[in-house]
Enzyme design. Sequence first.
Site, PDB file in Angstrom:
ATOM      1  CG  ASP A 161       8.460  54.559  23.177  1.00 14.65           C
ATOM      2  OD1 ASP A 161       7.555  55.102  23.885  1.00 14.65           O
ATOM      3  OD2 ASP A 161       9.487  54.552  22.864  1.00 14.65           O
ATOM      4  CD  GLU A 178      14.813  57.436  21.009  1.00 16.25           C
ATOM      5  OE1 GLU A 178      15.125  57.812  22.177  1.00 16.25           O
ATOM      6  OE2 GLU A 178      13.978  56.802  21.033  1.00 16.25           O
ATOM      7  CE  LYS A 224       5.691  58.877  24.561  1.00 14.42           C
ATOM      8  NZ  LYS A 224       6.238  57.600  24.622  1.00 14.42           N
ATOM      9  CG  HIS A 259       6.909  61.394  20.871  1.00 16.71           C
ATOM     10  ND1 HIS A 259       6.221  62.180  21.590  1.00 16.71           N
ATOM     11  CD2 HIS A 259       7.739  60.763  21.168  1.00 16.71           C
ATOM     12  CE1 HIS A 259       6.671  61.604  22.876  1.00 16.71           C
ATOM     13  NE2 HIS A 259       7.697  60.854  22.786  1.00 16.71           N
ATOM     14  CG  ASP A 304       3.781  63.860  22.704  1.00 12.03           C
ATOM     15  OD1 ASP A 304       5.035  63.948  22.984  1.00 12.03           O
ATOM     16  OD2 ASP A 304       3.516  63.502  21.491  1.00 12.03           O
ATOM     17  CG  HIS A 305       8.803  64.649  26.164  1.00 14.26           C
ATOM     18  ND1 HIS A 305       8.082  63.250  26.178  1.00 14.26           N
ATOM     19  CD2 HIS A 305       9.721  64.718  25.330  1.00 14.26           C
ATOM     20  CE1 HIS A 305       9.078  62.694  25.451  1.00 14.26           C
ATOM     21  NE2 HIS A 305      10.193  63.561  24.907  1.00 14.26           N
TER      22      HIS A 305
END
Length: 517
Positions: free
Chosen positions: A263, A244, A176, A268, A205-206
Amino acid sequence: MPTTEITAAPASAPATSQAERTPDPCIVVIFGASGDLTKRKLLPALYHLEQSGLLPKDFAVVGVARRPLEKTFAPDMKEGIISGGGVESDDAKLDPFVNRVQYHAMNFDDAAGYDALKTMLAEIDTKFGTQGNRLFYLATAPEYFSDIIKYLGEHCMAKPADCGDGGNWVRVIIEKPFGHDLESAKALNNEVNKVFGEDQIFRIDHYLGKETVQNILVFRFANGIFENVWNRNYIDHVEITAAESIGIEGRGPFYETAGALRDVVQNHVMELLSFVAMEPPVSFAADAVRAEKIKVWKAVQPIHPADTVRGQYGPGAVDGKPAVGYRQEERVHPRSQTETYAALRLEIENWRWAGVPFYIRAGKRLARRVTEISIHFKLPPLLLFKDAQGKGGEGIRPNVLSMRIQPDEGITLQFGAKVPGPTMTISKVNMDFSYAQAFGQSSANGYERLLLDAMFGDATLFAHRDGVEATWALMTPILETWAKDPIRDFPNYAAGTWGPATADALMKSDGRKWRKL
């Protein structure tokens, strides 16, 4: 707060697992291999697979980047495996693994470089017995995706017959961001599909590599007690938080073109939403799971601008240390309109979820790092706990089920219990499951499962073009509205807080408030 601890099943009740197998021999070719992702995540993940005996015996890695790193690349990757992968330097498998790590320097728009790469891969096939199987990984900046895809096609490296006898396979993993709005995502999908078939494409997508994300499906569908109440009859609302505490970490030029909505939310958070809200698939095969996820995204009603909030952090303090504002970050415009925080209220118009609001928030420089999904159940009738004067029941709180994705991975169920004593006093208590306590700490970073699945050709945990376009279709109108309506009060929250006051007002207008994390 009182806590009840839940432990893992004893050894007499062994875990249910599928038989382990190894993929076909192959070469993993990483474009953009000089970047941080390869050293910190990809090579440690591949080595963890090697340690577990899950890589094929005939295997190799080729890093591709522009800088001349032929002499230093493999030793640098070894250092990354040790420092980032929790691996001992004298691990017996380490040096044999690193001996299979090669490097090729080229510009991504250099036709001659692809010819040389093709020759190199053929030589590695002969040397290591990798049989023409290729897993290309695009870990570059997005502006290089189109060139790399095009040149792989033009230089006959995109189809199985190009690299062997036709009995082999070729696949490509694309990082991504996949596009920056609906139009660009469609254009990129079209470019990729001209060269690769959809069954060859793995949009990564991790987040989906995280055990705690995959466990959402297990929690819902492998336990008979939860699915019966997983609907609008029992659930009041759902919150998804992706917070975050860090800033943009020197990525000013990237973040200026991205922002929190692009982002984090479009990919996510939308993936988390789909796992929470989807119907039970007929199997865990890729097509079945993807179909249910896409139904969720397409059932989300158009999001009204009044149900959106954007924020940008100003100077503040995080963990007791001073933090600059976003506009003071390196290579950020001093009057930037880029959002570092986004909150949304959305509804899914189907039989399971109609009338249940989903509240989403994601941001940088918030009070702490935490990703959590919380399911807030409806309040029970309180008459039972009231006395003749109509008093009592004040201790009753809605049940909350929280699934912690990171960093303290686990699941907590909050419910009411009577406090010992002569009066009917009620307190909330927790039943808490912790991954670390139940199964021990793990050095895995989430890419292990995704890389292994791609080698097997299993796309269950990867995005399909229809899903990418469905989520962009939800986010693009918001981005367009925001672009036409600049915010005059940026920055509107201090670093180290939980975001702008308007996000609290979004919940308060519905008679609710964000869960304290």
